[in-house]
Enzyme design. Structure first.
Site, PDB file in Angstrom:
ATOM      1  N   HIS A  47      -9.901  27.002 -25.087  1.00 50.25           N
ATOM      2  CA  HIS A  47     -10.956  26.388 -25.697  1.00 50.25           C
ATOM      3  C   HIS A  47     -12.391  27.139 -25.790  1.00 50.25           C
ATOM      4  O   HIS A  47     -13.158  26.733 -24.668  1.00 50.25           O
ATOM      5  CB  HIS A  47     -11.616  25.060 -25.537  1.00 50.25           C
ATOM      6  CG  HIS A  47     -12.286  24.217 -26.221  1.00 50.25           C
ATOM      7  ND1 HIS A  47     -11.381  23.229 -28.126  1.00 50.25           N
ATOM      8  CD2 HIS A  47     -13.500  23.928 -27.143  1.00 50.25           C
ATOM      9  CE1 HIS A  47     -11.673  22.731 -29.081  1.00 50.25           C
ATOM     10  NE2 HIS A  47     -13.617  22.894 -28.061  1.00 50.25           N
ATOM     11  N   GLU A  49     -15.881  26.656 -26.641  1.00 52.85           N
ATOM     12  CA  GLU A  49     -17.052  25.932 -27.421  1.00 52.85           C
ATOM     13  C   GLU A  49     -18.135  25.836 -28.466  1.00 52.85           C
ATOM     14  O   GLU A  49     -18.011  26.838 -29.311  1.00 52.85           O
ATOM     15  CB  GLU A  49     -18.867  26.567 -26.055  1.00 52.85           C
ATOM     16  CG  GLU A  49     -19.838  25.756 -26.707  1.00 52.85           C
ATOM     17  CD  GLU A  49     -20.627  26.269 -25.884  1.00 52.85           C
ATOM     18  OE1 GLU A  49     -20.586  27.696 -24.924  1.00 52.85           O
ATOM     19  OE2 GLU A  49     -22.076  25.693 -25.306  1.00 52.85           O
ATOM     20  N   CYS A  63     -13.066  20.963 -33.967  1.00 51.82           N
ATOM     21  CA  CYS A  63     -12.897  21.814 -32.516  1.00 51.82           C
ATOM     22  C   CYS A  63     -12.998  20.483 -31.398  1.00 51.82           C
ATOM     23  O   CYS A  63     -11.886  20.336 -30.830  1.00 51.82           O
ATOM     24  CB  CYS A  63     -14.420  22.369 -32.475  1.00 51.82           C
ATOM     25  SG  CYS A  63     -14.193  23.834 -33.364  1.00 51.82           S
ATOM     26  N   THR A 109     -16.410  30.109 -44.809  1.00 49.84           N
ATOM     27  CA  THR A 109     -16.458  30.384 -43.047  1.00 49.84           C
ATOM     28  C   THR A 109     -16.516  32.061 -42.964  1.00 49.84           C
ATOM     29  O   THR A 109     -17.677  33.064 -42.384  1.00 49.84           O
ATOM     30  CB  THR A 109     -15.962  30.101 -42.246  1.00 49.84           C
ATOM     31  OG1 THR A 109     -13.632  29.620 -42.712  1.00 49.84           O
ATOM     32  CG2 THR A 109     -16.037  27.887 -42.285  1.00 49.84           C
ATOM     33  N   ASP A 121     -14.127  36.592 -36.666  1.00 46.00           N
ATOM     34  CA  ASP A 121     -13.892  36.027 -35.233  1.00 46.00           C
ATOM     35  C   ASP A 121     -13.813  37.220 -34.534  1.00 46.00           C
ATOM     36  O   ASP A 121     -13.960  38.477 -34.602  1.00 46.00           O
ATOM     37  CB  ASP A 121     -12.936  35.992 -34.985  1.00 46.00           C
ATOM     38  CG  ASP A 121     -12.017  34.870 -34.046  1.00 46.00           C
ATOM     39  OD1 ASP A 121     -13.074  34.419 -33.344  1.00 46.00           O
ATOM     40  OD2 ASP A 121     -11.007  34.178 -33.900  1.00 46.00           O
ATOM     41  N   ARG A 123     -14.289  36.486 -30.849  1.00 46.88           N
ATOM     42  CA  ARG A 123     -14.036  35.981 -29.843  1.00 46.88           C
ATOM     43  C   ARG A 123     -13.045  36.567 -28.988  1.00 46.88           C
ATOM     44  O   ARG A 123     -12.355  37.747 -29.396  1.00 46.88           O
ATOM     45  CB  ARG A 123     -13.588  34.523 -30.003  1.00 46.88           C
ATOM     46  CG  ARG A 123     -14.082  33.440 -30.354  1.00 46.88           C
ATOM     47  CD  ARG A 123     -13.637  32.297 -30.249  1.00 46.88           C
ATOM     48  NE  ARG A 123     -12.847  32.155 -31.422  1.00 46.88           N
ATOM     49  CZ  ARG A 123     -11.914  31.354 -32.069  1.00 46.88           C
ATOM     50  NH1 ARG A 123     -11.931  30.091 -31.617  1.00 46.88           N
ATOM     51  NH2 ARG A 123     -11.114  31.218 -33.107  1.00 46.88           N
ATOM     52  N   LYS A 149      -4.984  33.890 -30.647  1.00 47.90           N
ATOM     53  CA  LYS A 149      -4.320  33.921 -28.522  1.00 47.90           C
ATOM     54  C   LYS A 149      -2.763  33.818 -28.402  1.00 47.90           C
ATOM     55  O   LYS A 149      -2.469  34.083 -27.033  1.00 47.90           O
ATOM     56  CB  LYS A 149      -4.509  32.250 -28.150  1.00 47.90           C
ATOM     57  CG  LYS A 149      -6.440  32.174 -28.416  1.00 47.90           C
ATOM     58  CD  LYS A 149      -6.221  30.430 -28.297  1.00 47.90           C
ATOM     59  CE  LYS A 149      -7.906  30.273 -28.703  1.00 47.90           C
ATOM     60  NZ  LYS A 149      -8.167  29.366 -28.982  1.00 47.90           N
TER      61      LYS A 149
HETATM   62 ZN   LIG Z   1     -16.321  23.782 -34.064  1.00 44.67          ZN
END
Ligand SMILES: [Zn+2]
Length: 186
Positions: A47, A49, A63, A109, A121, A123, A149
């Site tokens: 997950h 943050e 989320c 987004t 993204d 991440r 992922k």
């Molecule tokens: Zn969120």
């Protein structure tokens, strides 16, 4: 990669009792939340943050609900949540708020991230490898709808457990973009 590992500690929550342990990677302080001792095959949720979703219970994203779902799942079946400190899909809180301001003006987004000079993204999941190795985990059941992922952990995944969230009127577009443009399995 220089990583410090805290002692494990007991954490009672609304959803049940867990053990937490922190992994410090430079300035980033990640958290593992687990129920029962990590074992093969581990139920795992990664997950990232989201202060607005996780703490303020924002309805713009899913989320907070995904986190609740995961905590309840681990409480029931055992497993671990790796809570990664990469806010706003990795762009940080400040930039996320600016992205939200652009979304208020009608951008979606992904467009908002692009306008700020970021990828959709940003991440990364390298620390996850380190954490799994630390606990000696080689096989996982991953709670995720996110193909990135799934790709990243492909070799270790035995089973994918979908997370099913009911959309609300604020996050319908967010969820449909996740599905249509980011390949999420919703
Ligand atoms: Zn969120």
């Amino acid at each position: 990669m220089q990583i410090q590992i805290s002692n494990p500690a007991y954490l009672p929550t609304k959803w049940g009792d867990f053990t937490i342990q922190s992994f410090k990677e430079n300035e980033k302080e990640h958290l593992c939340v687990f129920k029962n001792k990590p074992k093969n095959t581990l139920n795992l949720r990664i997950h990232s943050e989201c202060l607005t979703g996780d703490a303020l219970r924002s309805l713009k994203c899913d989320c907070g609900e995904q986190l609740d779902f995961s905590l309840q799942y681990m409480q029931k079946y055992g497993g671990m949540i790796i809570y990664l400190r990469q806010e706003g899909r990795g762009i940080g809180l400040f930039n996320k708020v600016n992205a939200y301001a652009l979304q208020d003006k009608g951008l979606d987004t992904i467009e908002a991230n692009h306008q700020l000079g970021f990828k959709a993204d940003e991440r990364s999941y390298e620390i996850v490898e380190f954490i799994l190795k630390h606990y000696g985990i080689t096989q996982i059941n991953l709670l995720s709808n996110n193909p990135e992922k799934l790709n990243f952990l492909n070799e270790k995944i035995v089973l994918r457990i979908p997370i099913i969230i009911t959309p609300n009127r604020f996050n319908t577009q967010y969820l449909s973009i996740k599905q249509s443009q980011m390949g999420h399995l919703l």
